[in-house]
Enzyme design. Structure first.
Site, short mmCIF file in Angstrom:
data_model
loop_
_atom_site.label_atom_id
_atom_site.label_comp_id
_atom_site.label_asym_id
_atom_site.label_seq_id
_atom_site.Cartn_x
_atom_site.Cartn_y
_atom_site.Cartn_z
CB SER A 162 34.23 41.17 37.05
OG SER A 162 34.64 40.81 38.41
CG ASP A 172 38.13 47.38 36.35
OD1 ASP A 172 38.57 46.95 35.24
OD2 ASP A 172 38.08 46.69 37.42
CG HIS A 181 38.96 43.03 37.28
ND1 HIS A 181 38.35 44.02 37.28
CD2 HIS A 181 38.50 41.76 37.34
CE1 HIS A 181 36.99 43.48 37.92
NE2 HIS A 181 37.20 41.99 37.82
#
Length: 730
Positions: free
Chosen positions: A661, A230, A94
């Site tokens: 992240s 991810d 992402h």
């Protein structure tokens, strides 16, 4: 000061137990995003007691290579880490979403199909992307305060921006070749200068299909259990001599001074974990007044407006794959923040964050009433209460203005890009051709590939409807005021009229306009431009000043946070500052979660959960046939866990927030075991408070990542680069 030899969309609360004569500082065992350059001996011992087998000097060291040398900020929006000696970088998918979306076309959709560079020549340069490697951190508090004093004595501007610029300029000159960035901690009580090596040639190496990387989509976002793969791979390139350089065909893969070793052992309940990265923002030292304003005004408006926008966009994407290609990245961003603000408000209420902070304020007021430094703390709280109560109304209107006129459409960015073609403050009649301006070539074609005009019209209509309904007429500005009454007080008619007359809303008209000489006034007088420029932020600010009656939120908040800092510092305990995009570490352990009464969620998910959720009729739960076939074979080889299942994602109680992240999750020996990619829904209050027992960090298991690279992508050249724990490589 020592010089370095080598190059290189949550979370807590500080609990006080105060009595009139004694203050003690309490934090939960795994709470805190700690500065890597300021690990105390007591913090080091705490981590070692939890299962760390390393010393603090192995985590961060100015004199030799350390784990910190392998941790990278990707333009301070995400974190990555170096996993080979050839500059290979891993982060979340992402975090690469925008790059993949920008590179995609209807015939070559890198989001839907994934991308794997089978050869070095296939690695794709990403324009504008930077990898920031921390070199050293310097305490500049005294130097900064001295600069402020000297400027004030000379009668010069001593504002934060100017002082930051001047001191950063000083350090760039002192350390040529490095970028300097000064950061404020505890409302300016401390300031640190970070020096970075910045590499601007970053290339995409690989990413799985979005159906693998974001399995469950927005439905599973902030939820547990999840089964997302991810991750994405980039590579950092340098000039042939190893120095940072912009893209060139002559550049070579970076020779990494430090890279992470991968462990395939897996982790289990209670095992130590450490997350290193660049968390973006927390407000753990905030007052109850700030939390109340966020819960009652800001968050509900932001979440509500974006939910309405998402409904319109979602319907359009479902009807047309081309619209999905154009808007998937935009929708992803909206969805992420919409859920964040909605659940942040809900969690703050559920866990009583405002009441908790009010209790702290009462205890602080009682304790500090007898201290010279604390005199006036009660008056400060009273001033804050008055300020927030007086300005709640205008704050509500400010938020509606920002979420409708400023952020309510995507086409606003096109209008802004055209405006930027003209020299600042140019009001003359000289005409320019927009498409001849560097950076604006092919602007019409790019706009056609970016915006769906029927969808943008619906967004504009929604924005105007909600703006008119929630902002008082005196703040509309002349253009929107006159349009409203000219159109019979009907927002739909206002939107239709603006859309019909604007040059931006017709492909042919826009292409002709940007290819023909026009003065600034041609675009400035366009009804769409006038719509976005009609309300003026200065009008809202004047109203804020009027209602505040002399109060100033910045000054009040700064005084309050500095008072809390003095209070906590007096305890002599370890203290971590709010997150502010500087390198941090958090420590914790693999942990299950019990989100509700009688609900117990395991600490990991497996491939079985992926197959259970699989639904080809739902976009979020569809899986590409070739990947599905591979999963169904159930042949996991050396990536299988000791319990006989294939682990996909796992939970820890590490303290993280946005910016983390892509952060590496490390075991007690500093080996890479996963990547942080999400928080759970119960952790959404963690901008303001860490809620022990509920805050969780959601991570993708590195074994699943490597399995995808190995068995699905067949990237042997990448597998050959990776460094595994020696026992596992046999």
């Amino acid at each position: 000061m020592k010089s370095k030899l080598s190059s290189h969309r949550l979370f807590l609360i500080l609990f006080l137990a105060l009595s009139p004569s004694l203050i003690s500082f309490h934090s939960s065992a795994d709470e805190g995003m700690w500065l890597v350059n300021a690990i105390s001996r007591s913090l080091e011992l705490k981590m070692q007691h939890k299962g760390l087998h390393l010393g603090a000097n192995v985590i961060y060291n100015e004199d030799s290579t350390s784990l910190a040398d392998a941790i990278v900020s990707l333009d301070f929006s995400c974190t990555g880490s170096i996993i080979s000696g050839k500059g290979l970088l891993i982060t979340n998918h992402h975090c690469a979403y925008s790059d993949l979306n920008a590179l995609s076309t209807p015939d070559r959709n890198l989001l839907e199909d994934g991308y794997w560079a089978m050869n070095a020549s296939d690695e794709i340069p990403i324009k504008g992307k930077g990898a920031w490697f921390l070199h050293m951190v310097v305490d500049v508090t005294e130097e900064y305060d001295g600069l402020v004093d000297s400027l004030q004595k000379a009668g010069q501007n001593s504002g934060g921006r100017r002082c930051n610029f001047l001191i950063e300029k000083r350090y760039k000159k002192k350390y040529p070749g490095y970028e300097a960035s000064v950061s404020s901690f505890w409302a300016g009580a401390k300031r640190y200068m970070a020096l970075y090596k910045v590499y601007r040639d970053v290339r995409l190496v690989g990413a799985p299909p979005v159906s693998v990387a974001a399995f469950g989509g927005a439905i599973d976002n902030w939820e547990w259990p999840q089964q997302k793969g991810d991750f994405a791979l980039y590579r950092v390139y340098t000039a042939p001599d190893g120095s940072p350089a912009g893209y060139s065909v002559d550049n070579v893969p970076m020779v990494s001074s430090s890279s992470l070793t991968i462990s395939l052992n897996g982790l289990h309940e209670g095992d130590f974990t450490m997350v290193m990265g660049y968390p973006g923002l927390t407000d753990r030292y905030s007052s109850s007044f700030e939390v109340d304003r966020s819960d009652d005004i800001q968050s509900p408006i932001i979440a509500g407006e974006r939910k309405q926008m998402m409904k319109i966009i979602d319907e359009a994407m479902d009807k047309d794959p081309l619209v999905r290609l154009k808007y998937s990245d935009y929708y992803f961003e909206l969805s992420n923040f919409q859920e964040l603000y909605e659940d942040q408000s809900a969690c703050c209420k559920r866990f009583g964050v405002s009441d908790e902070k009010r209790g702290e304020e009462m205890r602080m007021r009682k304790h500090m009433s007898g201290e010279k430094e604390g005199c006036g703390f009660g008056a400060l709280l009273d001033s804050m209460r008055l300020f927030y109560s007086r300005t709640d109304s205008i704050e509500r209107e400010v938020q509606y203005y920002r979420e409708t006129i400023v952020r309510g459409t995507r086409i606003m960015y096109l209008v802004y890009n055209v405006e930027q073609c003209y020299p600042y403050r140019d009001t003359g009649d000289s005409a320019i051709v927009v498409e001849d301006v560097p950076g604006r070539r092919d602007i019409a074609a790019k706009a056609d590939a970016t915006y769906d005009l029927p969808l943008e019209k619906k967004l504009l209509t929604l924005a105007l409807k909600n703006f008119y309904a929630n902002v008082e007429p005196s703040l509309w500005g002349n253009f929107l005021y006159s349009e409203y009454y000219k159109c019979g007080e009907n927002p739909d008619s206002v939107a239709n009229g603006i859309w019909k007359r604007s040059v931006f809303t017709d492909k042919g008209r826009f292409a002709d306009a940007v290819g023909t000489p026009h003065p600034r006034a041609f675009y400035a007088e366009d009804p769409l431009t006038r719509t976005f420029r009609s309300p003026q932020m200065m009008s809202f600010n004047r109203r804020m000043q009027r209602d505040a009656r002399g109060g100033n939120e910045f000054d009040l908040t700064r005084k309050y946070k500095r008072a809390r800092y003095r209070m906590f510092r007096s305890t002599g305990n370890d203290l971590y500052p709010d997150a502010n995009s500087t390198m941090r570490l958090s420590y914790g352990a693999v942990s299950e979660v019990r989100p509700k009464d009688a609900v117990i969620c395991a600490d990991h998910t497996t491939s079985a959960g992926l197959l259970q959720k699989y639904d080809p009729a739902k976009y979020e739960y569809a899986i590409k046939p070739d990947f599905l076939e591979l999963v169904e074979k159930d042949d996991w080889g050396r990536y299988l866990d000791g319990d006989g299942t294939m682990h996909i994602d796992f939970l820890t109680d590490n303290d993280i927030t946005g910016g983390n992240s892509g952060s590496p999750v490390l075991d007690g020996y500093g080996r890479l075991v996963g990547l942080a990619f999400d928080g759970n829904r119960e952790s959404m209050a963690s901008r303001y408070s860490y809620t022990e027992g509920y805050n969780r960090c959601v991570c993708v298991d590195i074994r699943y990542v490597v399995w995808i690279i190995d068995r699905y992508a067949h990237l042997k050249r990448i597998m050959d680069e990776l460094a595994f724990d020696q026992e596992e490589a046999l």
